[in-house]
Design an enzyme around this catalytic site. Structure first.
Site, mmCIF file in Angstrom:
data_model
loop_
_atom_site.group_PDB
_atom_site.id
_atom_site.type_symbol
_atom_site.label_atom_id
_atom_site.label_comp_id
_atom_site.label_asym_id
_atom_site.label_seq_id
_atom_site.Cartn_x
_atom_site.Cartn_y
_atom_site.Cartn_z
ATOM 1 N N CYS A 132 0.818 -1.222 0.000
ATOM 2 C CA CYS A 132 0.000 0.000 0.000
ATOM 3 C C CYS A 132 0.848 1.266 0.000
ATOM 4 O O CYS A 132 0.346 2.347 -0.332
ATOM 5 C CB CYS A 132 -0.941 -0.004 1.192
ATOM 6 S SG CYS A 132 -2.057 -1.398 1.140
ATOM 7 N N HIS B 121 -3.697 7.066 2.116
ATOM 8 C CA HIS B 121 -4.020 5.732 1.611
ATOM 9 C C HIS B 121 -5.411 5.333 2.105
ATOM 10 O O HIS B 121 -5.761 5.566 3.258
ATOM 11 C CB HIS B 121 -2.965 4.740 2.100
ATOM 12 C CG HIS B 121 -3.316 3.318 1.824
ATOM 13 N ND1 HIS B 121 -3.618 2.876 0.555
ATOM 14 C CD2 HIS B 121 -3.440 2.238 2.641
ATOM 15 C CE1 HIS B 121 -3.911 1.583 0.605
ATOM 16 N NE2 HIS B 121 -3.815 1.176 1.855
ATOM 17 N N ASN C 100 -10.033 -0.467 -1.109
ATOM 18 C CA ASN C 100 -8.572 -0.357 -1.011
ATOM 19 C C ASN C 100 -7.947 -0.956 -2.273
ATOM 20 O O ASN C 100 -7.971 -2.171 -2.451
ATOM 21 C CB ASN C 100 -8.120 -1.101 0.250
ATOM 22 C CG ASN C 100 -6.618 -1.014 0.484
ATOM 23 O OD1 ASN C 100 -5.862 -0.578 -0.390
ATOM 24 N ND2 ASN C 100 -6.184 -1.437 1.657
HETATM 25 O O1 UT7 Z 1 -4.024 -1.360 3.281
HETATM 26 C C1 UT7 Z 1 -3.103 -2.199 3.891
HETATM 27 C C2 UT7 Z 1 -3.166 -2.124 5.338
HETATM 28 N N1 UT7 Z 1 -4.394 -2.658 5.817
HETATM 29 C C3 UT7 Z 1 -5.120 -1.992 6.689
HETATM 30 O O2 UT7 Z 1 -4.793 -0.890 7.052
HETATM 31 C C4 UT7 Z 1 -6.322 -2.695 7.245
HETATM 32 C C5 UT7 Z 1 -6.370 -2.501 8.712
HETATM 33 N N2 UT7 Z 1 -7.438 -3.247 9.359
HETATM 34 C C6 UT7 Z 1 -8.747 -2.928 9.232
HETATM 35 O O3 UT7 Z 1 -9.105 -2.040 8.486
HETATM 36 C C7 UT7 Z 1 -9.737 -3.649 10.107
HETATM 37 O O4 UT7 Z 1 -9.023 -4.399 11.060
HETATM 38 C C8 UT7 Z 1 -10.694 -4.589 9.333
HETATM 39 C C9 UT7 Z 1 -11.673 -3.772 8.523
HETATM 40 C C10 UT7 Z 1 -9.906 -5.529 8.442
HETATM 41 C C11 UT7 Z 1 -11.524 -5.412 10.340
HETATM 42 O O5 UT7 Z 1 -12.204 -4.540 11.231
HETATM 43 P P1 UT7 Z 1 -12.068 -4.747 12.807
HETATM 44 O O6 UT7 Z 1 -12.926 -3.741 13.425
HETATM 45 O O7 UT7 Z 1 -10.614 -4.717 13.164
HETATM 46 O O8 UT7 Z 1 -12.679 -6.155 13.012
HETATM 47 P P2 UT7 Z 1 -12.023 -7.468 13.675
HETATM 48 O O9 UT7 Z 1 -11.089 -8.109 12.728
HETATM 49 O O10 UT7 Z 1 -11.519 -7.140 15.060
HETATM 50 O O11 UT7 Z 1 -13.291 -8.364 13.819
HETATM 51 C C12 UT7 Z 1 -14.420 -7.986 14.661
HETATM 52 C C13 UT7 Z 1 -15.551 -8.950 14.438
HETATM 53 C C14 UT7 Z 1 -15.121 -10.417 14.482
HETATM 54 O O12 UT7 Z 1 -16.165 -11.169 15.060
HETATM 55 P P3 UT7 Z 1 -16.091 -11.621 16.604
HETATM 56 O O13 UT7 Z 1 -14.843 -12.428 16.728
HETATM 57 O O14 UT7 Z 1 -16.039 -10.347 17.376
HETATM 58 O O15 UT7 Z 1 -17.355 -12.393 16.780
HETATM 59 C C15 UT7 Z 1 -15.025 -10.793 13.031
HETATM 60 O O16 UT7 Z 1 -15.212 -12.165 12.809
HETATM 61 O O17 UT7 Z 1 -16.115 -8.736 13.137
HETATM 62 C C16 UT7 Z 1 -16.149 -9.984 12.427
HETATM 63 N N3 UT7 Z 1 -15.984 -9.721 11.019
HETATM 64 C C17 UT7 Z 1 -16.997 -9.468 10.190
HETATM 65 N N4 UT7 Z 1 -18.325 -9.394 10.392
HETATM 66 C C18 UT7 Z 1 -19.113 -9.101 9.338
HETATM 67 C C19 UT7 Z 1 -14.818 -9.675 10.305
HETATM 68 N N5 UT7 Z 1 -15.081 -9.389 9.013
HETATM 69 C C20 UT7 Z 1 -16.430 -9.268 8.919
HETATM 70 C C21 UT7 Z 1 -17.299 -8.978 7.844
HETATM 71 N N6 UT7 Z 1 -18.615 -8.903 8.108
HETATM 72 N N7 UT7 Z 1 -16.844 -8.750 6.594
#
Ligand code: UT7
Length: 332
Positions: free
Chosen positions: A116, A256, A286
């Site tokens: 990125c 980004h 992204n």
């Molecule tokens: O560009 C390169 C660099 N990348 C980034 O900067 C990305 C950085 N990370 C992020 O943007 C975020 O971490 C994500 C968008 C990828 C995920 O968001 P989050 O708020 O960090 O969610 P999480 O991974 O902590 O997951 C929270 C919950 C989990 O469920 P439980 O364990 O709390 O029951 C996940 O299983 O959300 C669940 N979850 C989803 N639910 C519905 C994960 N993906 C999804 C989804 N739809 N697509």
């Protein structure tokens, strides 16, 4: 002695026609428009469809537009640097395919892999070639066909990424415009949290690597989020302090587009109000190396000569950085 600056003198871009909406993703994985919108800010992304089309297809379209807009004969181009993690092939470089596709027969070119942060790494590198006085027309392409490395059964990654490509022309100027300063960093220990494990020399492609889904993006989202939110904000603050800039001096933050929450936190830290943040994450998601040039492409008409911009990125590697740039032209 007058310092030569490398100024952006034009922007081109290309996004594929196909729109993959949050609604369509709801039919593919267990997710919802509401979750995606509130957690990331993304509503839809573009997907490059069509047999045998790779990143170079989008790069060629973006560079063709750039050449037209800047009234440049492709034979005058000295160098093309293409930032991508989804090259058409391991080799030759996608930059070479783009040069061939646009008729840049006198240029050399190579790819740059910094995920990125690829575009800002490439912009700084390209600026050095121009500032040295050696080259007069250098094109920086940033783009990725992320759909080629996404597992559309993995809801944690498939909702984030999209395809797209942007390109800028860099030329020498003696005015105080163009790339003024840059700070870049990398931390290879971050490789564990965001990677594509197979297809390189460590794990070449095999039936086993395919069965284990090792040719797809792997991301520990929450960990990457924590690093991104701290480092992107810190590096913006650092470059602004170094150049004695406050939020009031900055016309645009060009961040980004990984997650709207990371962008908002960065802007908040450096005192940039919402109206000065370039944002198109809702429409494209992204696009990895494509996000920053596509922002410049979308906002080109709003940019004025003398506008002070901070470009910032964080991504796989980990890689991150910020560029302080002064815009060089009014809308044409
Ligand atoms: O560009 C390169 C660099 N990348 C980034 O900067 C990305 C950085 N990370 C992020 O943007 C975020 O971490 C994500 C968008 C990828 C995920 O968001 P989050 O708020 O960090 O969610 P999480 O991974 O902590 O997951 C929270 C919950 C989990 O469920 P439980 O364990 O709390 O029951 C996940 O299983 O959300 C669940 N979850 C989803 N639910 C519905 C994960 N993906 C999804 C989804 N739809 N697509």
């Amino acid at each position: 002695m007058t310092r030569i600056h490398a100024a952006i003198t034009g922007v081109g871009g290309y996004v594929p026609d196909y729109i993959l909406t949050n609604k369509e993703l709801e039919t593919m994985v267990d997710t919802s428009d509401e979750w995606i919108t509130t957690r990331t800010g993304i509503k839809e992304r573009r997907i490059l469809k069509g047999e045998g089309l790779g990143t170079s297809y989008m790069g060629i379209e973006a560079v063709k537009e750039l050449l037209k807009k800047t009234n440049t004969d492709p034979r005058e181009v000295d160098l093309i640097i293409c930032a991508t993690v989804t090259p058409d092939m391991m080799f030759p470089a996608t930059a070479n395919l783009i040069a061939d596709g646009v008729g840049a027969v006198n240029s050399f070119g190579y790819d740059l892999s910094a995920a990125c942060s690829g575009f800002i790494y490439a912009l700084t590198t390209a600026a050095k070639f121009v500032e040295s006085g050696q080259y007069k027309k250098v094109i920086v392409v940033g783009g990725d066909k992320m759909s080629s490395i996404i597992n559309y059964e993995d809801r944690t990654t498939c909702i984030i990424f999209g395809d797209g490509c942007g390109a800028v022309m860099l030329e020498p100027v003696t005015e105080e415009v163009g790339v003024i300063d840059s700070i870049h960093r990398a931390d290879g220990s971050g490789a564990a949290y965001l990677n594509m494990k197979a297809g390189g020399s460590r794990i070449p492609a095999s039936h086993e690597s395919v069965d284990k889904k090792l040719h797809y993006i792997y991301q520990e989202g929450a960990t990457v989020f924590k690093f991104a939110v701290i480092n992107m904000a810190d590096i913006c603050a650092e470059i602004m302090e170094k150049n004695k800039l406050t939020g009031d001096d900055i016309a645009w933050l060009v961040p980004h587009q990984a997650n709207k929450r990371i962008i908002d936190a960065t802007a908040n830290r450096i005192g940039i109000t919402d109206d000065k943040i370039m944002m198109n994450i809702a429409s494209y998601g992204n696009t990895t190396a494509g996000t920053i040039p596509l922002l410049l492409w979308d906002y080109e008409k709003k940019l004025r000569k003398g506008d002070k911009l901070i470009l910032a990125a964080f991504g796989g590697g980990f890689t991150w950085g910020a560029i302080y740039l002064i815009w060089a032209y009014d809308p044409k």
